[in-house]
Motif scaffolding. Structure first.
Motif, mmCIF file in Angstrom:
data_model
loop_
_atom_site.group_PDB
_atom_site.id
_atom_site.type_symbol
_atom_site.label_atom_id
_atom_site.label_comp_id
_atom_site.label_asym_id
_atom_site.label_seq_id
_atom_site.Cartn_x
_atom_site.Cartn_y
_atom_site.Cartn_z
ATOM 1 N N TRP A 199 0.853 -1.178 0.000
ATOM 2 C CA TRP A 199 0.000 0.000 0.000
ATOM 3 C C TRP A 199 0.898 1.240 0.000
ATOM 4 O O TRP A 199 1.694 1.454 0.914
ATOM 5 C CB TRP A 199 -0.897 0.019 1.233
ATOM 6 C CG TRP A 199 -2.155 -0.755 1.080
ATOM 7 C CD1 TRP A 199 -3.421 -0.256 0.884
ATOM 8 C CD2 TRP A 199 -2.319 -2.179 1.115
ATOM 9 N NE1 TRP A 199 -4.343 -1.273 0.777
ATOM 10 C CE2 TRP A 199 -3.697 -2.468 0.914
ATOM 11 C CE3 TRP A 199 -1.427 -3.244 1.281
ATOM 12 C CZ2 TRP A 199 -4.192 -3.762 0.896
ATOM 13 C CZ3 TRP A 199 -1.921 -4.539 1.264
ATOM 14 C CH2 TRP A 199 -3.286 -4.788 1.082
ATOM 15 N N GLY A 200 0.778 2.054 -1.052
ATOM 16 C CA GLY A 200 1.591 3.254 -1.173
ATOM 17 C C GLY A 200 2.715 3.052 -2.158
ATOM 18 O O GLY A 200 3.620 2.233 -1.932
ATOM 19 N N ALA A 201 2.689 3.806 -3.264
ATOM 20 C CA ALA A 201 3.744 3.721 -4.276
ATOM 21 C C ALA A 201 4.599 4.978 -4.262
ATOM 22 O O ALA A 201 5.146 5.382 -5.293
ATOM 23 C CB ALA A 201 3.133 3.493 -5.659
ATOM 24 N N GLY A 202 4.714 5.587 -3.081
ATOM 25 C CA GLY A 202 5.669 6.664 -2.890
ATOM 26 C C GLY A 202 7.069 6.098 -2.785
ATOM 27 O O GLY A 202 7.298 4.901 -3.039
ATOM 28 N N PRO A 203 8.048 6.916 -2.403
ATOM 29 C CA PRO A 203 9.437 6.440 -2.359
ATOM 30 C C PRO A 203 9.645 5.210 -1.487
ATOM 31 O O PRO A 203 10.302 4.253 -1.912
ATOM 32 C CB PRO A 203 10.184 7.661 -1.809
ATOM 33 C CG PRO A 203 9.379 8.834 -2.273
ATOM 34 C CD PRO A 203 7.956 8.382 -2.172
ATOM 35 N N VAL A 204 9.100 5.200 -0.268
ATOM 36 C CA VAL A 204 9.291 4.040 0.608
ATOM 37 C C VAL A 204 8.596 2.817 0.027
ATOM 38 O O VAL A 204 9.132 1.704 0.047
ATOM 39 C CB VAL A 204 8.790 4.350 2.029
ATOM 40 C CG1 VAL A 204 8.758 3.085 2.880
ATOM 41 C CG2 VAL A 204 9.685 5.394 2.699
ATOM 42 N N GLY A 205 7.391 3.016 -0.495
ATOM 43 C CA GLY A 205 6.681 1.895 -1.104
ATOM 44 C C GLY A 205 7.441 1.315 -2.286
ATOM 45 O O GLY A 205 7.511 0.083 -2.458
ATOM 46 N N GLN A 206 8.019 2.180 -3.113
ATOM 47 C CA GLN A 206 8.800 1.696 -4.258
ATOM 48 C C GLN A 206 9.975 0.847 -3.786
ATOM 49 O O GLN A 206 10.261 -0.223 -4.345
ATOM 50 C CB GLN A 206 9.315 2.878 -5.090
ATOM 51 C CG GLN A 206 8.232 3.745 -5.724
ATOM 52 C CD GLN A 206 7.592 3.139 -6.960
ATOM 53 O OE1 GLN A 206 8.112 2.195 -7.562
ATOM 54 N NE2 GLN A 206 6.455 3.686 -7.370
ATOM 55 N N PHE A 207 10.657 1.305 -2.740
ATOM 56 C CA PHE A 207 11.796 0.540 -2.236
ATOM 57 C C PHE A 207 11.347 -0.737 -1.531
ATOM 58 O O PHE A 207 12.079 -1.736 -1.533
ATOM 59 C CB PHE A 207 12.644 1.397 -1.307
ATOM 60 C CG PHE A 207 13.465 2.437 -2.018
ATOM 61 C CD1 PHE A 207 13.884 2.251 -3.325
ATOM 62 C CD2 PHE A 207 13.824 3.616 -1.383
ATOM 63 C CE1 PHE A 207 14.647 3.203 -3.988
ATOM 64 C CE2 PHE A 207 14.589 4.581 -2.033
ATOM 65 C CZ PHE A 207 15.002 4.371 -3.341
ATOM 66 N N ALA A 208 10.178 -0.727 -0.918
ATOM 67 C CA ALA A 208 9.648 -1.964 -0.334
ATOM 68 C C ALA A 208 9.373 -2.990 -1.429
ATOM 69 O O ALA A 208 9.639 -4.189 -1.262
ATOM 70 C CB ALA A 208 8.371 -1.666 0.457
ATOM 71 N N MET A 209 8.856 -2.524 -2.557
ATOM 72 C CA MET A 209 8.615 -3.423 -3.690
ATOM 73 C C MET A 209 9.927 -4.000 -4.211
ATOM 74 O O MET A 209 10.054 -5.217 -4.428
ATOM 75 C CB MET A 209 7.896 -2.668 -4.815
ATOM 76 C CG MET A 209 6.522 -2.161 -4.465
ATOM 77 S SD MET A 209 5.863 -1.146 -5.828
ATOM 78 C CE MET A 209 4.950 0.096 -4.922
ATOM 79 N N ASP A 210 10.915 -3.112 -4.427
ATOM 80 C CA ASP A 210 12.209 -3.589 -4.913
ATOM 81 C C ASP A 210 12.816 -4.607 -3.953
ATOM 82 O O ASP A 210 13.381 -5.627 -4.365
ATOM 83 C CB ASP A 210 13.174 -2.412 -5.068
ATOM 84 C CG ASP A 210 12.777 -1.448 -6.186
ATOM 85 O OD1 ASP A 210 11.877 -1.792 -6.974
ATOM 86 O OD2 ASP A 210 13.378 -0.355 -6.251
ATOM 87 N N SER A 211 12.679 -4.336 -2.662
ATOM 88 C CA SER A 211 13.263 -5.218 -1.652
ATOM 89 C C SER A 211 12.531 -6.551 -1.607
ATOM 90 O O SER A 211 13.159 -7.607 -1.445
ATOM 91 C CB SER A 211 13.220 -4.539 -0.282
ATOM 92 O OG SER A 211 13.940 -3.323 -0.291
ATOM 93 N N ALA A 212 11.212 -6.512 -1.747
ATOM 94 C CA ALA A 212 10.445 -7.760 -1.766
ATOM 95 C C ALA A 212 10.898 -8.647 -2.908
ATOM 96 O O ALA A 212 11.045 -9.867 -2.764
ATOM 97 C CB ALA A 212 8.951 -7.448 -1.873
ATOM 98 N N ARG A 213 11.151 -8.042 -4.057
ATOM 99 C CA ARG A 213 11.627 -8.826 -5.205
ATOM 100 C C ARG A 213 13.009 -9.404 -4.924
ATOM 101 O O ARG A 213 13.270 -10.583 -5.209
ATOM 102 C CB ARG A 213 11.650 -7.960 -6.458
ATOM 103 C CG ARG A 213 12.154 -8.693 -7.694
ATOM 104 C CD ARG A 213 11.849 -7.921 -8.961
ATOM 105 N NE ARG A 213 12.430 -6.576 -8.922
ATOM 106 C CZ ARG A 213 12.127 -5.634 -9.825
ATOM 107 N NH1 ARG A 213 11.261 -5.889 -10.795
ATOM 108 N NH2 ARG A 213 12.694 -4.446 -9.746
ATOM 109 N N VAL A 214 13.913 -8.582 -4.369
ATOM 110 C CA VAL A 214 15.261 -9.052 -4.036
ATOM 111 C C VAL A 214 15.193 -10.222 -3.057
ATOM 112 O O VAL A 214 15.983 -11.170 -3.131
ATOM 113 C CB VAL A 214 16.111 -7.900 -3.456
ATOM 114 C CG1 VAL A 214 17.377 -8.427 -2.792
ATOM 115 C CG2 VAL A 214 16.472 -6.909 -4.557
ATOM 116 N N LEU A 215 14.216 -10.173 -2.138
ATOM 117 C CA LEU A 215 14.087 -11.214 -1.115
ATOM 118 C C LEU A 215 13.316 -12.437 -1.591
ATOM 119 O O LEU A 215 13.110 -13.369 -0.817
ATOM 120 C CB LEU A 215 13.434 -10.624 0.138
ATOM 121 C CG LEU A 215 14.306 -9.615 0.908
ATOM 122 C CD1 LEU A 215 13.495 -8.936 2.011
ATOM 123 C CD2 LEU A 215 15.531 -10.304 1.501
ATOM 124 N N GLY A 216 12.866 -12.440 -2.849
ATOM 125 C CA GLY A 216 12.306 -13.663 -3.409
ATOM 126 C C GLY A 216 10.826 -13.684 -3.693
ATOM 127 O O GLY A 216 10.280 -14.745 -4.034
#
Length: 390
Positions: free
Chosen positions: A193-210
């Motif tokens: 929830w939230g595609a601001g800067p923190v949300g974008q990095f949470a998405m990137d991190s989720a992908r990195v984590l599998g």
């Protein structure tokens, strides 16, 4: 020196303020080379975080060059070093710091009594984030005093640009911690929830984590387009029922893990629901709007994890405790323990697995700070992230 200062609710001005000085033997003075406006700063400007005083210097995302060190600073930190400064101030030796819970440091908030009244226990000091968290001057300035400097900087010895490493001060570790708290397993579906800067990095991190699939939820088309450009699914909550869409995308089960990267100023796609919480705020019967948190809890699959990295400051209403308890949901949260993540994330940047620069949309001089706040707060000119240069 020049600095962005809080001068009242919805008012930011560039003021001439005294240069910082060494006040304790372990202090350092940093010449700021890059600083940024954070979504959390908007909570201060909007008046949702108490204890701001006129003239307080804003900003908790900054980096620069060490130009002076106190006599007690570890000699490994020297004048001329290039450093990133984490937003929470840690002593490095209390029980919380030893447990790597740096944002809960027991020694760095001189106004601990204020935060105890609001939160039950004190939090760490934070740069530029009200007298509730210590009243420390922030880093949206030409120079900044760094407290307990040898425990609170990350030296950058490589030739990475400021823009590649600046966000190690806050939003990149915050997004990563949001994903890490989800205990992501291969094949997981993660909704953010939230595609601001923190949300974008949470998405990137989720992908990195599998994570197998990542879903971005927001109402701003340009933010959703930014997420889609990285291969993430998107939901616009203004024209789509979020829970129904998530059930459809997950075969009727709901996301395995949900991340609230919005916090206390959330909006809701249904105007009557949004107006309910705005009215509660107006009469001071609640301080925070928990739309995203409620929706994440109700949407998460049974037995899943809800990770909360959006900032909350006070009290909320209509918390779905029944759904949380009866469906075996795990709720995890916290101000980011930035120090824990800085070196590992620096490694991921160096390896090319994360590109923090992708979210920067506006670069302005420090003296245009008020313009940057206006752009970011009001989402003008597709503003996602503002970086300021003194």
């Amino acid at each position: 020196m020049k600095a962005n200062c809080w001068t009242g609710r919805n008012s930011v001005e560039v003021l001439d303020v005294p240069d910082p000085s060494i006040l304790s033997s372990r202090d350092a003075i940093v010449k700021v080379t890059s600083t940024a406006i954070c979504g959390s700063d908007l909570h201060l400007v909007d008046g949702y975080v108490p204890t701001m005083e006129k003239g307080d210097i804003l900003g908790h995302e900054f980096m620069g060059e060490v130009v002076e060190v106190g006599p007690g600073v570890n000699p490994k930190l020297r004048v001329g070093d290039r450093v990133v400064v984490p937003f929470p101030i840690a002593c490095g030796s209390c029980a919380s710091c030893r447990a790597q819970l740096y944002s809960c440091c027991e020694n760095t908030n001189p106004n601990a009594g204020i935060s105890e009244k609001l939160f039950g226990h004190p939090t760490a000091g934070i740069y530029g984030y009200s007298h509730l968290t210590g009243g420390f001057a922030g880093g949206q300035s030409e120079y900044a005093r760094v407290v307990l400097a040898d425990a609170n900087v990350l030296k950058i010895d490589s030739d990475l640009t400021d823009e590649q490493v600046l966000f190690l001060s806050d939003i990149l570790p915050t997004g990563y911690m949001g994903a890490e708290m989800c205990d992501i397993q291969g094949g997981d579906v993660v909704a953010v929830w939230g595609a601001g800067p923190v949300g974008q990095f949470a998405m990137d991190s989720a992908r990195v984590l599998g994570a197998e699939k990542v879903i971005a939820i927001d109402k701003e088309p340009y933010r959703l387009a930014m997420a889609a450009s990285q291969g993430y699914e998107t939901i616009n909550f203004e024209d789509t029922d979020v829970r129904s869409a998530l059930l459809e995308l997950t075969g009727g089960r709901g996301p395995d893990k949900c991340i609230d990267a919005v916090g206390l100023e959330a909006t809701h796609g249904a105007s009557h629901v949004h107006l309910y919480d705005r009215a509660k705020q107006a009469v001071r019967s609640e301080t925070d709007r928990p739309h995203a948190l409620r929706q994440a809890i109700m949407s998460c699959r049974s037995g899943g994890v809800v990770s909360v990295i959006g900032v909350y400051g006070g009290m909320i209403d209509k918390f779905p405790a029944g759904a949380w308890m009866n469906r075996s949901l795990t709720l995890r949260t916290g101000q980011c323990h930035v120090h824990r993540y800085m070196k590992p994330l620096l490694g991921l940047i160096e390896q090319g697995k994360l590109d923090p620069t992708r979210i920067i949309t506006h670069r302005l001089p420090l003296t245009d700070g008020p313009k940057g706040y206006d752009l970011f707060k009001n989402k003008k000119d597709h503003c996602e992230k503002v970086v300021l240069t003194p």
